[in-house]
Each structure stands twice: as C-alpha cells, then as structure tokens.
Design an enzyme around this catalytic site. Structure first.
Site, PDB file in Angstrom:
ATOM      1  N   SER A 199       0.786  -1.231   0.000  1.00 56.96           N
ATOM      2  CA  SER A 199       0.000   0.000   0.000  1.00 56.96           C
ATOM      3  C   SER A 199       0.825   1.292   0.000  1.00 56.96           C
ATOM      4  CB  SER A 199      -0.955   0.007   1.186  1.00 56.96           C
ATOM      5  OG  SER A 199      -0.231  -0.082   2.391  1.00 56.96           O
ATOM      6  N   HIS A 258      -5.603  -4.165  -1.394  1.00 56.19           N
ATOM      7  CA  HIS A 258      -5.439  -3.108  -2.401  1.00 56.19           C
ATOM      8  C   HIS A 258      -5.444  -3.627  -3.840  1.00 56.19           C
ATOM      9  CE1 HIS A 258      -4.764   0.428   0.128  1.00 56.19           C
ATOM     10  NE2 HIS A 258      -4.255  -0.421   0.998  1.00 56.19           N
ATOM     11  N   LYS A 295     -12.406  -1.015   0.681  1.00 58.55           N
ATOM     12  CA  LYS A 295     -11.631  -0.173  -0.250  1.00 58.55           C
ATOM     13  C   LYS A 295     -12.370  -0.101  -1.588  1.00 58.55           C
ATOM     14  CE  LYS A 295      -7.430  -1.316   2.289  1.00 58.55           C
ATOM     15  NZ  LYS A 295      -7.446  -0.237   3.271  1.00 58.55           N
TER      16      LYS A 295
HETATM   17  N1  PMP Z   1      -4.948  -5.538   4.966  1.00 59.91           N
HETATM   18  C1  PMP Z   1      -4.326  -4.623   4.217  1.00 59.91           C
HETATM   19  C2  PMP Z   1      -3.213  -5.055   3.317  1.00 59.91           C
HETATM   20  C3  PMP Z   1      -4.730  -3.275   4.270  1.00 59.91           C
HETATM   21  O1  PMP Z   1      -4.123  -2.346   3.526  1.00 59.91           O
HETATM   22  C4  PMP Z   1      -5.799  -2.919   5.113  1.00 59.91           C
HETATM   23  C5  PMP Z   1      -6.347  -1.492   5.173  1.00 59.91           C
HETATM   24  N2  PMP Z   1      -5.560  -0.532   5.677  1.00 59.91           N
HETATM   25  C6  PMP Z   1      -6.393  -3.903   5.887  1.00 59.91           C
HETATM   26  C7  PMP Z   1      -5.966  -5.200   5.785  1.00 59.91           C
HETATM   27  C8  PMP Z   1      -7.507  -3.582   6.845  1.00 59.91           C
HETATM   28  O2  PMP Z   1      -8.698  -3.529   6.157  1.00 59.91           O
HETATM   29  P1  PMP Z   1      -9.990  -2.873   6.842  1.00 59.91           P
HETATM   30  O3  PMP Z   1      -9.849  -1.401   6.699  1.00 59.91           O
HETATM   31  O4  PMP Z   1     -11.126  -3.464   6.097  1.00 59.91           O
HETATM   32  O5  PMP Z   1      -9.980  -3.305   8.276  1.00 59.91           O
END
Ligand code: PMP
Length: 396
Positions: A186, A214, A244
């Site tokens: 990310s 992502h 997302k």
């Molecule tokens: N896994 C990854 C790789 C992420 O980038 C994120 C979001 N920041 C999450 C999990 C967490 O997802 P959520 O916002 O649905 O809790």
C-alpha cells in the site's frame, strides 16, 4: 477517581508524540468520502481515500442498503453462530466465492479483523510464518496472535524467501509453514511476486496466504492480484476487504470449502463478534455483482491513474515504481513532506503525508489515491496545484 499511573503514562507519551511531530491529527469530513470532500467548510480534491471505484457513494448501493435496512433492520442481532447469520450474509459469501473463483468464502467485520481471525485459526506455536517485511499491520498482529514463529523475509526478495523456506522446512522444528504477503503493497503500489511465491510454496509445501486489500477491484480486471496472475486454485487463503474498492466495510477469506468450514468453527471473531450490518452485507454483495458484470469502473480507475501518474512525472516529481493506481510523490525529508502536504491542502488538494515509521526514514511521501470517480478536470486542477506548490517548495 482515575489512576495516577495511567494519567502520568498518557500525559508523558502524548507529549512525546506531539514533540516529535508524530501525533496524528484527524480532520473530520463534513461530506461523503467522494472525489471532492469538505473539511472545515472548505472543498478539496480528495486524493487520499481507498474508495478506488467511487462505490462508497454509489446511488444503486445506497438504495440497496436502505432496502436491506427495511427488510432486516439495522443490526444482525447476534454473532453468526448463535442466530446472527441472516440470509444476506450467506448470499454475500456465495457472491464472494464466485468473485474470487473459489469453492467458498467467509465474511468478517473488517479486513483487519479477518487477519486476526484467519491466521490464528490455522497456525499455532508449533508452526512458522514467513512474512514479507512490508506486510500490513493487521497481518503482523494476526501472526503475533497465532504464537507461531515469525520469520520475516526481505521485501519481495525471492532468494531470501526461498532460503528461509528451505531452512524452516528442513529444520524439522515446525508442523506447518505458511508464507504470507500483501497482494499489492500500500505504500509503494508494487505487486507481490505471486508466481514465484507459489512456486516456492509448491517446492516446500508451504500454506499460501495473500491479503489482497489493495488489489481487489483494481488488478485482474477487478478480480484481484491472484486472478491477475491466474493463480486462483494455487493460493490457500485469499483475503480481501470490503472497505476499499468495494466501498463498504468488512473483510473475507475465500478458499476451499474445508478451509471455510474450519474458519466457521475455529476463528474467534466469527464466533464471538457480531457480523456486519444487513445494509453493509447487501451493499457489498451488490457492489461485487456490479464488478463482475462490468469492467467499466475498473477501466476508468486505470485511465485516471495513468493520467495522474503521467502528469506528475512530467512535472518532475519522483513517483517511485508503483504498478497500481497508488501514486506516491516521494519527497524524502519528513519535515518537507509534511509541509508539502499541508500546502497542497491549503491550495485545495487533500493528499496525506506518510512518513517514518509508516515508511522507512528519508522516504517521506505524499500518497495519491486516484479513483474512478475523479473527472479529468479534477485531476488537471490537482496537477496545477502540485506544480505551484512543488515549485514553491523547490521540490520540482
Ligand atoms: N490488509 C491490508 C493489506 C490493508 O491495507 C488494510 C487497510 N488498511 C487492511 C488489511 C484492513 O482492512 P480494513 O480497513 O477493512 O480493516
């Protein structure tokens, strides 16, 4: 009366964070999280959200969510295994399995929660996990919770992974060994080397776990990173988030029926925490159906991100090596990065600075997240602001 020790701990540590410029100030939005947002009464071009396809504000999804509230109410009423499994949760899971080309899927309350749930349901203190050093915080926490031995490998370094996989499996110390990676990283927007990872996993009989938060809705014409590489039947755990590209909230694991059956009886957030609301489940299901029916939003996302990337590059910004819509503008110095983001904000662009410890020291960046909902005019306006502020701070 509150504890003196707690008061002292909080005061000292909050002060310390503020002194170091690491205290995260939050700007509440006075609008929906669309391509234009309103903060402190001011409208800004939004280049900070994960709403890749613009679905968080989609009209069809708003209607579907309202209908689900009318039918089921606002809450699920119990955890899934008591009687909080509504028909809409089952339909969502069936749709997720179709979307990910797997036998089955299980939904959780968030992507974060999903990693906490899934890793520790399968791995324990007699196991080892090979984890990319840049994996997301929720993966790191999920690994810790499992009590398995965590062996970090250098970011996307396949020689390092292979050597560590060999050592872990040949040591005879562990019952099971898992390799775990983000699908798309990310902060830099690079894609995991899944074909090589799967090959190494086959060689050493590793369990494969890909968190595609992502990549889903973005790569593989929307189906995600695993599909992008044609590896749907070679990855044991396909993790995703509904927060997302899907635009709602929730997380999921897609995989073989037996794996999902096990998670339904052994993953603690499924057993002990109430599931997402009917409105969330219905909107997520519909969003996924929309992605399976048409690639138009996905194409628009890529068109917009290529346009923004080309524009920033032409202006002379260092946009790194991203392979996805995630578009960092790498500034380097932390203080300058924060000043750049602040000035962009004042001039009308909301793009957050990301500095150490989220990224390594000296690689501070402003991260841009273009979406399918941006118009060319918005992106042009953002580029003009980038040019002015970039020149003012002598970044370009
Ligand atoms: N896994 C990854 C790789 C992420 O980038 C994120 C979001 N920041 C999450 C999990 C967490 O997802 P959520 O916002 O649905 O809790």
């Amino acid at each position: 009366m509150s504890s003196n020790i707690l008061n002292q701990f909080l005061s000292e540590n909050l002060e310390d964070l503020k002194d170091k410029g690491l205290y995260n100030e939050i700007d509440p939005l006075e609008s929906a999280n669309g391509p234009i947002i309103k903060i402190n009464g001011k409208e800004l071009i939004n280049l900070s959200s994960n709403n890749y396809l613009g679905l968080a504000t989609n009209d069809t999804l708003r209607t579907i969510a309202k209908e689900a509230i009318d039918k089921y109410g606002v809450g699920a009423g119990a955890v899934r295994t008591i009687n909080g499994t509504l028909q809409i949760h089952v339909e969502l899971e069936e749709t997720l399995a179709k979307f990910k080309h797997t036998e089955a899927a299980i939904a959780y309350q968030s992507g974060f929660n999903c990693n906490m749930a899934a890793i520790s349901a399968v791995m324990d203190k007699n196991d080892a996990i090979l984890s990319d050093e840049l994996n997301h915080a929720s993966i790191i926490d999920g690994c810790r919770l499992s009590k398995a031995k965590i062996i970090r490998f250098n970011h996307s370094d396949m020689d390092d992974l292979r050597a560590k996989a060999k050592e872990a499996t040949e040591s005879g110390q562990y019952n099971k060994v898992m390799v775990i990676t983000d699908g798309v990283f990310s902060m830099d927007g690079d894609i995991a080397k899944l074909p090589e990872i799967v090959k190494i996993a086959e060689e050493f009989d590793l369990i494969t776990y890909v968190d595609d938060a992502h990549g889903s809705g973005v790569l593989g014409k929307g189906a995600g990173t695993v599909k992008h590489f044609g590896l749907s039947d070679k990855v044991d755990f396909q993790i995703g988030t509904l927060s997302k590209a899907i635009g709602v909230v929730g997380g999921y694991v897609a995989g073989k029926q037996q794996l999902i059956d096990w998670l339904k009886v052994r993953s603690r957030p499924f057993l002990f925490s109430t599931s997402v609301t009917p409105a969330d489940a219905a909107a997520s299901k519909k969003a996924i159906e929309m992605l399976m029916e048409s690639t138009a939003l996905n194409e628009k996302l890529w068109e917009n991100s290529e346009y923004l990337k080309a524009g920033l590059k032409k202006l002379g910004f260092n946009i790194g090596e991203s392979e996805t819509p995630i578009t960092p503008c790498i500034i380097g110095d932390e203080v300058k990065t924060q000043e750049f983001s602040k000035k962009l904000n004042e001039a009308g662009v909301y793009a957050k600075s990301i500095v150490f410890p989220t990224v390594p020291r000296g690689t501070g960046r402003v991260r841009n997240m273009p979406s399918a909902a941006h118009t060319k005019e918005m992106l042009d306006q953002a580029l003009t602001i980038y040019e002015t502020v970039g020149k003012e701070l002598e970044i370009i």
